[in-house]
Scaffold this active site. Structure first.
Site, short mmCIF file in Angstrom:
data_model
loop_
_atom_site.label_atom_id
_atom_site.label_comp_id
_atom_site.label_asym_id
_atom_site.label_seq_id
_atom_site.Cartn_x
_atom_site.Cartn_y
_atom_site.Cartn_z
N HIS A 60 -45.32 44.79 -51.01
CA HIS A 60 -46.32 45.85 -51.18
C HIS A 60 -46.30 46.42 -52.60
CE1 HIS A 60 -43.49 49.37 -50.74
NE2 HIS A 60 -42.80 48.51 -50.03
N ASP B 183 -47.94 49.29 -53.27
CA ASP B 183 -48.08 50.76 -53.23
C ASP B 183 -46.69 51.40 -53.30
OD1 ASP B 183 -47.51 49.83 -50.54
OD2 ASP B 183 -48.13 51.77 -49.75
N ASP C 226 -38.76 49.58 -54.77
CA ASP C 226 -39.59 49.67 -53.56
C ASP C 226 -41.05 49.74 -53.94
OD1 ASP C 226 -40.48 50.09 -50.98
OD2 ASP C 226 -39.65 52.09 -50.77
N GLU D 246 -48.23 49.75 -47.32
CA GLU D 246 -46.97 49.69 -46.55
C GLU D 246 -46.39 51.07 -46.34
OE1 GLU D 246 -42.73 49.24 -45.56
OE2 GLU D 246 -43.58 50.28 -47.26
N GLU D 247 -46.46 51.89 -47.38
CA GLU D 247 -45.84 53.21 -47.29
C GLU D 247 -46.63 54.16 -46.39
OE1 GLU D 247 -42.95 53.44 -48.20
OE2 GLU D 247 -42.54 52.43 -50.08
N ASP E 20 -37.76 43.59 -49.71
CA ASP E 20 -38.16 45.01 -49.67
C ASP E 20 -37.05 45.83 -49.02
OD1 ASP E 20 -39.72 47.29 -49.95
OD2 ASP E 20 -40.88 46.92 -48.13
N HIS F 50 -47.94 92.46 -40.26
CA HIS F 50 -46.87 93.35 -40.73
C HIS F 50 -45.73 93.28 -39.69
CE1 HIS F 50 -44.64 96.93 -41.74
NE2 HIS F 50 -45.41 97.12 -42.83
N THR G 72 -42.09 91.64 -45.69
CA THR G 72 -41.88 91.83 -44.26
C THR G 72 -43.13 91.38 -43.52
OG1 THR G 72 -42.44 94.12 -44.75
CG2 THR G 72 -40.13 93.65 -44.31
N ARG H 22 -37.04 57.35 -35.61
CA ARG H 22 -36.78 55.95 -35.95
C ARG H 22 -36.43 55.25 -34.65
NH1 ARG H 22 -38.27 54.15 -41.18
NH2 ARG H 22 -38.23 56.07 -42.38
N1 BES Z 1 -38.63 49.30 -48.43
C1 BES Z 1 -38.84 50.16 -47.33
C2 BES Z 1 -38.26 49.64 -46.03
C3 BES Z 1 -36.76 49.65 -45.95
C4 BES Z 1 -36.06 50.79 -46.27
C5 BES Z 1 -36.11 48.53 -45.52
C6 BES Z 1 -34.68 50.79 -46.17
C7 BES Z 1 -34.75 48.54 -45.40
C8 BES Z 1 -34.04 49.67 -45.74
C9 BES Z 1 -40.32 50.41 -47.11
O1 BES Z 1 -41.05 50.46 -48.29
C10 BES Z 1 -40.49 51.75 -46.44
O2 BES Z 1 -40.11 52.73 -47.01
N2 BES Z 1 -41.07 51.77 -45.26
C11 BES Z 1 -41.43 52.98 -44.60
C12 BES Z 1 -42.39 52.60 -43.52
C13 BES Z 1 -43.13 53.72 -42.88
C14 BES Z 1 -43.88 54.55 -43.87
C15 BES Z 1 -44.04 53.22 -41.81
C16 BES Z 1 -40.20 53.68 -44.05
O3 BES Z 1 -39.25 53.02 -43.61
O4 BES Z 1 -40.18 54.91 -44.06
ZN ZN Z 2 -40.68 52.46 -49.17
#
Ligand code: BES
Ligand code: ZN
Length: 456
Positions: free
Chosen positions: A86, A88, A119, A153-154, A180, A213, A315, A328
């Site tokens: 990616h 981005d 990244d 991707e991000e 990545d 308030h 306040t 996650r």
């Molecule tokens: N490069 C990361 C994925 C990653 C992070 C793989 C750490 C292995 C270890 C990727 O660019 C990323 O940050 N992905 C996001 C996806 C989300 C926004 C759906 C993530 O993991 O937060």
């Molecule tokens: Zn990332």
């Protein structure tokens, strides 16, 4: 291969110069004020592909950011590798914490600092350079390659999923190659065979029409900050377990073998805590740190907004409070199912004193691969050639949403040959990529194409 390797060695400085130009483009996908930059970045990728000698280079518009495609498919009978990455990047704030500006790449101590260095711009570049070395030195590649580089991707890769579904015959490949992810440790090349999934939400609470308030009204109405804190705090118990009913139901337990393999990796809790600047580690009881990151689901609060935080004191009872939360997920949790469980539970525990808005944001499915695919062996040998060391096998806590789509729709295994490092500062200020890893990554990718091409 000798001429390919010497080409790569001779072009070391040019690769860095190319990467610098790539890193100057602020392709922040989540921020619409950068849409023009993101589009420019897609065209920059397409130009790189043309210079490398790839064919059918095309920039596909989507309802979001463009997808860039190219291929070289003139090796009949040889396997086809789909290279995914990616272009981005994540937002850069807080800007004041960067030692040098995020889009003005700077080299210090053999590392290049810029948003996207690790990244994922630096990591996609290695595969362009590897393909180029083969094409320029041999006039051909040992395998067929298809490059699929996206700009979302991000932000969850939703348009890419649709694109893959719509073009599945054309994208058909034997293996997907992705860089990545970080290596397990500096000097330890790693092949990652598992990723976590993600389910993300914004939570908004409103207590009253406007701020009040706190003397005149305090005691008569609920405070959204307070309610939000209580609700969020209730979602994890003192043992680090998430309290949403059914949350763990589909979690695939770790096998005894995997737990043993994780334990064999060179990892120290003490060193890890020190590197992170954490006074002590904390997590789900009964699991090691690596197990907690790689194979257990979590609930996190990414940010909280509410009330008065300016200089001095005011306040006030705020009218609203907001939180960004995420979960996650691990195999075999399904983000859709988890989303339902979360929403049902949160609505149930939210008191009547609050008006609640639950907004689902992006997500992704978790993934775990089997380790006995021939491409895994090729990757292992390629890393040995590129870094002079056999790789270790790891899982990761991060997410790459499209990997599960590759498995489901293209039925292709993914090989994750990341060359980042744990201290790369991805998504944080001062993101960087080690230039030794960058070079080793280019060599490894070139060897991967060669080994896979001749394994057939
Ligand atoms: N490069 C990361 C994925 C990653 C992070 C793989 C750490 C292995 C270890 C990727 O660019 C990323 O940050 N992905 C996001 C996806 C989300 C926004 C759906 C993530 O993991 O937060
Ligand atoms: Zn990332």
């Amino acid at each position: 291969m000798e001429s390919v390797v010497s080409f790569i060695k001779q072009n070391k400085d040019r690769y860095v110069a190319d990467l610098v130009e790539f890193l100057k483009i602020p392709s922040v996908s989540s921020n619409s004020s950068h849409n023009k930059d993101t589009e420019r970045c897609a065209h920059f990728v397409a130009d790189m592909m043309r210079k490398v000698g790839l064919e059918r280079v095309e920039v596909f518009k989507t309802s979001g950011h463009p997808i860039v495609y190219s291929e070289w498919c003139k090796a009949p009978g040889r396997p086809t590798v789909l290279v995914y990455g990616h272009y981005d990047v994540q937002p850069v704030d807080p800007l004041v914490l960067w030692d040098t500006p995020p889009f003005e790449p700077a080299i210090r101590n053999g590392e290049i600092y810029a948003r996207g260095a690790a990244d994922d711009k630096g990591q996609i570049y290695i595969h362009f350079a590897a393909a180029e070395a083969h094409l320029k030195q041999q006039g051909k590649l040992p395998v067929n390659v298809k490059f699929l580089i996206e700009g979302e991707e991000e932000v969850g890769s939703e348009n890419l999923d649709r694109f893959i579904e719509a073009h599945k015959d054309w994208l058909k490949s034997d293996v997907v190659l992705i860089s990545d992810s970080p290596m397990f440790e500096r000097g330890v090349p790693s092949i990652c065979y598992g990723l976590r999934g993600l389910c993300y939400y914004q939570i908004d609470l409103r207590g009253t029409r406007t701020d009040l308030h706190s003397g005149s009204f305090g005691g008569a109405v609920a405070n959204p900050n307070f309610v939000l804190a209580q609700l969020l705090a209730s979602l994890k118990d003192k043992n680090g377990k998430v309290t949403i009913p059914g949350f763990y139901k589909d979690v695939k337990p770790l096998t005894a073998r995997e737990r043993k393999e994780f334990k064999r990796l060179p990892f120290s809790d003490k060193k890890y805590a020190k590197e992170l600047g954490a006074p002590a580690l904390w997590g789900e009881k009964g699991y090691s740190t690596l197990e907690r990151i790689w194979a257990r689901p979590t609930f996190e609060v990414n940010g909280i907004l509410g009330g008065f935080t300016g200089e001095g004191a005011k306040t006030v009872i705020p009218a609203v409070a907001m939180a960004k939360i995420s979960m996650r997920l691990v195999p075999n949790q399904d983000p859709e199912k988890i989303a339902k469980l979360f929403e049902k539970h949160f609505k149930k525990i939210c008191p009547k004193s609050m008006q609640l808005t639950v907004t689902r944001m992006h997500g992704g499915r978790p993934w775990v691969a089997s380790l006995d695919h021939p491409a895994i062996h090729a990757a292992s040998k390629a890393f040995e050639k590129g870094f002079g060391k056999r790789p270790v096998f790891t899982r990761e806590g991060g997410s790459i949403p499209v990997v599960a789509t590759f498995a489901d729709i293209l039925k292709a295994p993914s090989v994750l040959m990341g060359i980042g490092l744990p201290d790369e500062n991805a998504h944080a200020p001062n993101e960087k990529l080690d230039l030794g890893n960058f070079h080793g990554g280019i060599l490894s990718s070139a060897h991967f194409f060669e080994i896979l091409g001749h394994a057939a």
